[in-house]
Design an enzyme around this catalytic site. Structure first.
Site, mmCIF file in Angstrom:
data_model
loop_
_atom_site.group_PDB
_atom_site.id
_atom_site.type_symbol
_atom_site.label_atom_id
_atom_site.label_comp_id
_atom_site.label_asym_id
_atom_site.label_seq_id
_atom_site.Cartn_x
_atom_site.Cartn_y
_atom_site.Cartn_z
ATOM 1 N N SER A 243 0.822 -1.190 0.000
ATOM 2 C CA SER A 243 0.000 0.000 0.000
ATOM 3 C C SER A 243 0.869 1.258 0.000
ATOM 4 O O SER A 243 1.692 1.434 -0.878
ATOM 5 C CB SER A 243 -0.924 -0.059 1.221
ATOM 6 N N ASP A 473 -8.880 -4.280 -6.721
ATOM 7 C CA ASP A 473 -8.428 -3.534 -5.539
ATOM 8 C C ASP A 473 -9.148 -2.178 -5.472
ATOM 9 O O ASP A 473 -8.987 -1.345 -6.356
ATOM 10 C CB ASP A 473 -6.917 -3.318 -5.630
ATOM 11 N N HIS A 502 -7.216 -5.712 -1.355
ATOM 12 C CA HIS A 502 -6.070 -4.836 -1.249
ATOM 13 C C HIS A 502 -5.011 -5.529 -0.415
ATOM 14 O O HIS A 502 -5.247 -5.841 0.741
ATOM 15 C CB HIS A 502 -6.460 -3.514 -0.599
#
Length: 535
Positions: A243, A473, A502
């Site tokens: 991320s 995602d 994600h």
């Protein structure tokens, strides 16, 4: 924002981490070494065992001797105790607050190490970042070694809490909330509340931490990473980032070319998508993920009572939103009661749809059923997981987490400052995307923050990396990963098709993805072409 959740490894930690919406985004840098601020010594590879120029003002940081010891800080420190049992050691790395003034004030960055056991075939050290911004990774080495399977024993696995996060030198603006990513709600009144909240949070940070805020940036965290590399005695260091951690990793490759080895970027974001409005452009993916969850909830109507069809479940959400806009919903009972309005509910939905496993979908269904009961005047007790999320979002119980996250985002890229610009964007998108549009376009504290002291990092040279991305995602979109891949021609893209998820590697349980990532970590050879796995 990106919103990618911070990666964690226990159910309790995951809840708080989900609220961190790990804004994984990747700006990047310059042709060779990104130019350091005035007064920062550059480093010439080859003049020192770790690539640091001798005789410069940063030598004392790169050459420091780390005092490895127990990770347990007190008798009730459960995490530290668990790390000790797993054979992990911890240390503090001293770094300058301001790299332009390395002889000035110093701060500490907390790191952990799980040493390689297969020393004969040791590859090196791998540094971990779980996202956020503001996410910790001190706790992660044992879980990462488990994900790495056999190759894990060949690495020193290094967790770290970035500057002003977790056990590193702290930052706390004393906020009344621990989280700032809310929706504008269904009308102007909700937006005006968000403007007032955002302005007040920014002013409170300036009042309490004005001397520190200019140095809470991703570029300085990347500089800290290079000091960690030097202090570990490594010429090059490998990296696993999720991320926001993909943004940090990309920045490192641009600022310190030649200092990294194997790079895994999971749930990546394109440089142009990184900034204070990290969610902008993700509304379609979030709508589709919500619809997929609603279809699942309809199939489980007997358990959650949200509707027998996807449309009926989505209509339940619309009713809850409308009721919360008229007056806040009451969740919980004394002594801990939460008031939830239309600016909060989209954020809870957003946090719940970035994982399409049955466990995660059931958790969101439980939360929505509590909200629906409250909307009908029958307050239901929240689950412990939902209560933790409510406490995190709606109180200052974890103000340091929100403070650090926002300071990093606002310190990296300048924000648009006119509230009316945000309002016009919200009004333009509201009809087509009534749930997530007012969230993805909303104003935040960065609109009232001081301008960053450095220009954002831009990608100006290639970097070989393995980019991992799921097609559905909803946090850092698949489009962003593709764009980053295009900007790094030597990278390879490992796609997981059909997952609204994600963060994948070691987290989702997809054997195809895990095997391919571990093969790269073992050999250092990227695949000859992009590869695809299926859910």
């Amino acid at each position: 924002m990106r919103y990618a959740e911070k990666i964690t490894h226990s159910p309790a930690a995951r809840t708080t981490a989900a609220a961190l919406l790990a804004l994984a985004l990747g700006l990047t840098a310059s042709p060779a070494l990104a130019a350091p601020p005035t007064g920062v010594a550059t480093k010439t590879p080859g003049t020192h065992p770790t690539g640091t120029q001798t005789g410069g003002p940063l030598d004392r940081y790169y050459d420091q001797r780390l005092a490895w010891g127990s990770c347990r800080e007190s008798p009730d420190d459960t995490m530290g105790g668990d790390l000790d049992k797993a054979g992990v050691q911890c240390a503090d790395v001293t770094v300058p607050l301001d790299y332009a003034a390395p002889r000035g004030r110093t701060i500490t960055v907390a790191i952990s190490r799980l040493k390689a056991t297969d020393t004969r075939h040791r590859i090196g050290a791998i540094l971990l970042n779980n996202g956020g911004p503001g996410g910790t990774a001190l706790e992660s080495p044992p879980y990462t070694r488990e994900a790495m399977k056999e190759v894990g024993s060949r690495y020193d696995i290094i967790g770290f809490d970035p500057r002003f996060v977790g056990r590193s030198t702290p930052l706390d603006c004393g906020w009344p909330v621990s989280f700032t990513w809310f929706s504008a709600g269904v009308g102007r009144a909700g937006f005006d509340r968000q403007v007032a909240l955002s302005k007040g949070l920014a002013e409170k940070c300036r009042a309490t931490n004005a001397s520190v805020l200019p140095h809470v940036t991703t570029r300085n965290t990347a500089r800290d990473m290079d000091v960690i590399r030097g202090a570990l005695g490594e010429r090059r260091i490998s990296y696993l980032g999720y991320s926001y951690g993909t943004y940090l990793g990309t920045v490192y490759t641009q600022m310190f070319p030649g200092r990294y080895d194997r790079m895994v970027l999971d749930g990546a974001v394109a440089p142009g998508d990184y900034g204070p409005r990290l969610l902008k452009g993700t509304v379609g993916e979030n709508d589709r993920a919500l619809a997929a969850w609603a279809a699942w909830a309809a199939d489980h109507h007997a358990a959650y009572g949200l509707g027998r069809t996807r449309a009926a479940v989505l209509a339940t959400i619309d009713r809850v939103m409308a009721r919360a806009a008229r007056a806040p919903l009451t969740i919980g009972t004394a002594p801990e009661v939460f008031r939830v309005d239309d600016t909060h509910i989209p954020m809870f939905l957003f946090m719940g749809i970035a994982d399409d496993t049955d466990r995660a979908r059931a958790s969101l269904a439980e939360q929505v059923s509590v909200l629906a009961e409250a909307a009908n005047g029958r307050p239901a007790p929240p689950s412990p997981e939902f209560k933790e999320m409510l406490r995190f979002a709606l109180s200052g119980a974890d103000s340091p987490t929100g403070s650090a996250q926002m300071a990093i985002i606002c310190g990296d890229v300048p924000a648009q400052r006119d509230p009316e610009l945000y309002w016009r964007d919200i009004e333009r998108i509201r009809a087509a995307h009534p749930v997530f549009g007012p969230l993805t376009e909303n104003i935040g504290p960065c609109a009232f923050w001081n301008a960053p002291g450095e220009n954002p990092t831009r990608v100006r040279h290639d970097a070989p990396a393995l980019i991992v991305a799921a097609t559905g995602d909803p946090r850092t979109t698949y489009r962003s990963s593709v764009t980053l891949h295009d900007q790094l021609p030597s990278s390879r893209l490992l796609t997981l098709k059909g997952a609204n998820r994600h963060a994948v590697y070691g987290e989702y349980g997809n054997a195809c993805v895990d095997t391919k990532v571990n093969r790269y970590l073992a050999t250092g050879r990227l695949p000859g072409k992009d590869e695809v796995c299926v859910k």
